[in-house]
Design a protein around this motif. Structure first.
Motif, PDB file in Angstrom:
ATOM      1  N   UNK A  14       3.163   6.143   5.139  1.00  0.00           N
ATOM      2  CA  UNK A  14       2.122   6.035   6.169  1.00  0.00           C
ATOM      3  C   UNK A  14       0.745   6.282   5.571  1.00  0.00           C
ATOM      4  N   UNK A  15       0.649   7.275   4.700  1.00  0.00           N
ATOM      5  CA  UNK A  15      -0.642   7.633   4.106  1.00  0.00           C
ATOM      6  C   UNK A  15      -1.238   6.463   3.334  1.00  0.00           C
ATOM      7  N   UNK A  16      -0.401   5.750   2.588  1.00  0.00           N
ATOM      8  CA  UNK A  16      -0.905   4.603   1.848  1.00  0.00           C
ATOM      9  C   UNK A  16      -1.235   3.421   2.734  1.00  0.00           C
ATOM     10  N   UNK A  17      -0.345   3.121   3.676  1.00  0.00           N
ATOM     11  CA  UNK A  17      -0.559   1.982   4.565  1.00  0.00           C
ATOM     12  C   UNK A  17      -1.800   2.192   5.431  1.00  0.00           C
ATOM     13  N   UNK A  63       0.817  -1.208   0.000  1.00  0.00           N
ATOM     14  CA  UNK A  63       0.000   0.000   0.000  1.00  0.00           C
ATOM     15  C   UNK A  63       0.861   1.273   0.000  1.00  0.00           C
ATOM     16  N   UNK A  64       1.875   1.302   0.867  1.00  0.00           N
ATOM     17  CA  UNK A  64       2.702   2.496   0.984  1.00  0.00           C
ATOM     18  C   UNK A  64       3.576   2.746  -0.228  1.00  0.00           C
ATOM     19  N   UNK A  65       4.068   1.682  -0.851  1.00  0.00           N
ATOM     20  CA  UNK A  65       4.884   1.852  -2.040  1.00  0.00           C
ATOM     21  C   UNK A  65       4.133   2.568  -3.139  1.00  0.00           C
ATOM     22  N   UNK A  66       2.854   2.267  -3.277  1.00  0.00           N
ATOM     23  CA  UNK A  66       2.043   2.892  -4.325  1.00  0.00           C
ATOM     24  C   UNK A  66       1.879   4.390  -4.093  1.00  0.00           C
TER      25      UNK A  66
END
Length: 320
Positions: free
Chosen positions: A152-155, A53-56
């Motif tokens: 953090x925002x994606x995760x 999730x965070x990588x994206x």
């Protein structure tokens, strides 16, 4: 750290690539533990871990900030690197990932399969990270730290999924490595205005974050010895620690035997695969069984990426 609208925006973006993962209450697990447990299955993502999730979201952010053809570089024990390799391939970026010697063979292979160049350096994550920073300055690659607000925002999308689906949770146990998982959960809880306790879990042989939480300041340890490589942190990130210090109810530690036992229980009661770091929340919930009786407890099963031979030994009850 983010408003609810900002988190929802990121979640909508993540869900274009990652379907929401299930949260399941397993009757056999509840019977075995005597608890009421809700398992958030981040081991069911395409990469077998929450880090996807965070990588994206980080690569989306990076594409608006720098020349994409510069490429990115980071250090990892596996899941963070897989996330960046996967996202970089989606956004047309090159990815170089530094891992310590002796890193998981299968995690290394997965990163290469997503197109990343994998370089081995150092004896642990900290030495690999230091080398990655040096290599980035020499090659003009964009250094991706293990903790960043866009990660953090994606995760945090997994936290929104959990809290939207399961109401009135008393507490959530979450593994703590470099901090993106627990900080995203704290961020989602706070944005939703909930009172759920968030308890971070580390390994006793890699308890720098727990020592820091107790001391109220960052404490570095000389080593991080645990087979659960996702929580093998000996130098906590200062920005992550401030969020943990303010938002976590506690940081607890479990030993490698407890972690291995939790991995076996996940398999026997749920027929689900958990890597070491993914099993530490269950280990902690069982270790604190008395205080969890009668409570509605969630466990973040963060990943399923463990080498086959290592998993076979653990399932058979042999030494890690």
């Amino acid at each position: 750290m983010f408003s609810l609208a900002e988190l929802r925006d990121a979640a909508d973006f993540v869900h274009q690539y990652v379907a929401p993962t299930p949260t399941i209450q397993w009757p056999m697990l509840d019977r075995a533990t005597g608890l009421s447990l809700y398992v958030k299955h981040e081991n069911h993502t395409r990469l077998g871990a929450f880090k996807i999730r965070g990588g994206l979201t980080f690569c989306r952010y990076l594409g608006t900030s720098v020349e994409v053809n510069r490429g990115l570089i980071s250090a990892t024990r596996g899941n963070h690197g897989q996330s960046l390799a996967h996202a970089a391939s989606r956004f047309g970026m090159a990815a170089t990932i530094i891992v310590p010697h002796g890193n998981s063979v299968e995690k290394n292979a997965a990163m290469r399969a997503w197109g990343a160049e994998v370089i081995e350096h150092g004896d642990d994550f900290q030495e690999a990270a230091e080398y990655a920073f040096s290599y980035a300055s020499q090659t003009d690659l964009v250094m991706v730290p293990p903790f960043h607000r866009e990660l953090v925002r994606g995760v945090a999308s997994y936290g929104l999924e959990l809290f939207d689906e399961i109401k009135r949770l008393d507490r959530v146990y979450v593994p703590v490595g470099m901090g993106s998982g627990i900080c995203s959960l704290i961020t989602a809880r706070d944005a939703l205005g909930l009172k759920t306790e968030i308890i971070g879990v580390v390994a006793k042989g890699a308890d720098a974050v727990r020592q820091s939480f107790i001391a109220g300041k960052v404490i570095q340890t000389p080593s991080a010895k645990t087979f659960a490589d996702g929580v093998a942190c000996r130098s906590p990130d200062a920005a992550a620690f401030e969020i943990i210090k303010a938002g976590a109810a506690d940081i607890v530690a479990v030993d490698d035997d407890q972690i291995a036992n939790a991995m076996r229980l996940y398999f026997s009661s749920c027929h689900t695969l958990a890597e070491g770091a993914g099993a530490v929340p269950l280990a902690a919930a069982m270790a604190h069984r008395d205080e969890n009786i009668g409570k509605k407890v969630a466990l973040i099963l963060t990943g399923a990426n463990i080498d086959r031979a290592d998993y076979a030994r653990i399932l058979s009850g042999e030494d890690k």
